[in-house]
Design an enzyme around this catalytic site. Structure first.
Site, short mmCIF file in Angstrom:
data_model
loop_
_atom_site.label_atom_id
_atom_site.label_comp_id
_atom_site.label_asym_id
_atom_site.label_seq_id
_atom_site.Cartn_x
_atom_site.Cartn_y
_atom_site.Cartn_z
N CYS A 14 -1.07 6.33 0.67
CA CYS A 14 -2.40 6.81 0.27
C CYS A 14 -2.45 8.34 0.24
CB CYS A 14 -3.46 6.31 1.27
SG CYS A 14 -3.76 4.55 1.16
N CYS A 20 -2.36 -2.66 6.98
CA CYS A 20 -2.62 -1.68 5.92
C CYS A 20 -4.03 -1.93 5.38
CB CYS A 20 -1.59 -1.85 4.81
SG CYS A 20 -2.00 -0.91 3.33
N CYS A 50 -0.12 3.19 -15.61
CA CYS A 50 -0.59 3.60 -14.28
C CYS A 50 -0.07 5.01 -13.97
CB CYS A 50 -0.13 2.60 -13.22
SG CYS A 50 1.65 2.54 -13.06
#
Ligand SMILES: C[S@@+](CC[C@H](N)C(=O)[O-])C[C@H]1O[C@@H](n2cnc3c(N)ncnc32)[C@H](O)[C@@H]1O
Length: 417
Positions: free
Chosen positions: A76, A148, A374
């Site tokens: 992240c 997670c 992406c």
């Protein structure tokens, strides 16, 4: 070298951009409007890569990151920015990527977002000598985790079982997937001698419906039922099932996949009776809807398992498509050599983008091209290249399929001018 910077915006890779004395600084874990103290880590061509030392004035967009591993785990990059602001940050990242590629007038017409937590249906973990977790930021060192916050709960259950069971395994890469029916699948990529026993133990503990060992030679051992179920939709929203082997690629954000499929089908519509070249079709996330709507699709992908699942799903529906196992660049070159034409083109490449194949795809004479990606930097490069064939960007939709990370799924419609 240390300095004080005001962060103007967040750019590609989730880095905060600030300027000082005509120099651009890029600093991770910063937010627009932050005033920070940063240290120069590396002088790059055109910018300084900085390291955040302290936050002097926090941005109003700042929040406390929820995950205890944030900043160390490489997964992240944006947890410090509130959930409401992340979609706008990403729309800006997309716009800037197009600008950097020389396309100044491209606007993101829509940014779609949904659940910011517990959305991922696949996780790639690593295990070595008793440590199981994700790679640390920019390294192959493992950051040990016990759960997670962006993965669906069933992946977190599996992480617990993996940690207990793999504690004596010298080295393994592990992929955990949860399919559309909430069934868990585990793929162990390893070659240590006791791998089969470990896979049997995982299966006996109920860690997954199927445990697959993928040996470095490509040989596979499977325990359990490997039928992983994916969902896609036609243009009327009718749900269709595609069953694939657990190693096949699928869109990890299943919650937003329907929006992605709808967006792509809408951009290609009307397609009934039209010929479509679909590069990187995978297990047919878009192919099924196109074929059901009457398009004559040629789908190309290197993954045999994905195409087998797609072929099966099409047969069940009494539909047909020309599915080619192969490299898009090679197939496109052969088609261009034979002067083959298509009405429409759809491309959904991996992160590296399409690149060289476009010199042939550009010759297909398609009225419309839809690109899905992406990785916005390679998308912008590829779109720019297609503009050289007389295409113009008509619409860009960004779908935030990867909240808390800098990644964003971008769908771009190009038309012949
Ligand atoms: C981002 S996925 C998209 C798959 C599918 N469109 C979907 O939405 O699930 C990219 C796909 O490209 C395939 N692929 C990667 N490199 C390729 C190449 N050079 N030629 C053909 N297919 C390739 C992969 O097997 C994978 O299925």
């Amino acid at each position: 070298m240390e300095t004080v910077l005001k962060i103007e915006k967040v750019v590609h890779r989730g880095l905060g951009l600030g300027r000082l004395d005509g120099k651009v600084w890029l600093v991770p874990f910063t937010a627009p409007f932050d005033v920070v103290r940063a240290r120069a880590k590396e002088i790059k061509k055109g910018y300084i890569e900085g390291e955040l030392l302290s936050i002097l004035e926090p941005s109003p967009l700042r929040v406390e990151p929820k995950c205890p591993y944030y900043g160390r785990c490489g997964g992240c990059h944006l947890q410090h920015i509130n959930e409401r602001s992340q979609p706008d940050v990403k729309a800006q990242i997309v716009k800037e990527a197009f600008e950097r590629a020389g396309l100044r007038d491209v606007e993101v017409s829509e940014i779609v977002s949904q659940s910011p937590w517990h959305y991922r249906h696949r996780a790639s973990l690593h295990c070595a000598n008793g440590v199981t977790g994700f790679y640390e930021m920019g390294s192959h060192k493992i950051c040990e985790v016990s759960s997670c916050k962006i993965c669906v709960p069933k992946i977190n259950d599996a992480i617990q079982t993996l940690k207990e069971t793999l504690k004596d395994v010298p080295r393994a890469d592990v992929e955990v997937s949860v399919d559309a029916k909430a069934q868990v699948f585990i793929v162990l990529r390893t070659d240590f001698p006791g791998a089969k026993k470990v896979a049997q133990t995982l299966f006996a503990k109920g860690a997954g419906r199927c445990v697959v060992i993928e040996h470095p030679s490509g040989r596979r051992t499977k325990i359990g039922n490997p039928d992983l179920c994916l969902k896609t939709w036609d243009e009327n929203g009718t749900e269709i099932e595609v069953v694939v082997f657990p190693t096949v690629f699928f869109q990890v954000n299943m919650g937003l996949n329907r929006t992605l499929v709808e967006t792509v089908l809408k951009m290609l519509s009307p397609y009934c009776g039209k010929t479509v070249f679909e590069g990187y079709c995978g297990a047919g996330n878009f192919t099924v809807g196109l074929a059901k709507g009457g398009a004559k699709v040629v789908g190309v992908d290197t993954a045999r398992d994905a195409l087998e699942g797609l072929d099966e799903a099409l047969k069940k529906l009494g539909l047909d498509a020309d599915l080619i196992i192969g490299d898009v660049a090679q197939v496109a070159q052969d088609f261009a050599k034979n002067r083959r034409t298509f009405d429409l083109v759809l491309l959904d490449p991996p992160r590296q983008g399409v690149h060289k194949a476009l010199k042939d795809i550009g010759k297909f004479g398609a009225q419309r091209i839809v690109m899905v990606s992406c990785e916005v930097s390679t998308l912008a490069r590829d779109v720019r290249f297609l503009c050289g064939f007389g295409y113009k960007v008509k619409r860009v939709v960004a779908i935030d399929m990867f909240p808390q990370t800098f990644h964003v799924e971008t769908v771009c419609l190009l038309e012949v001018v």
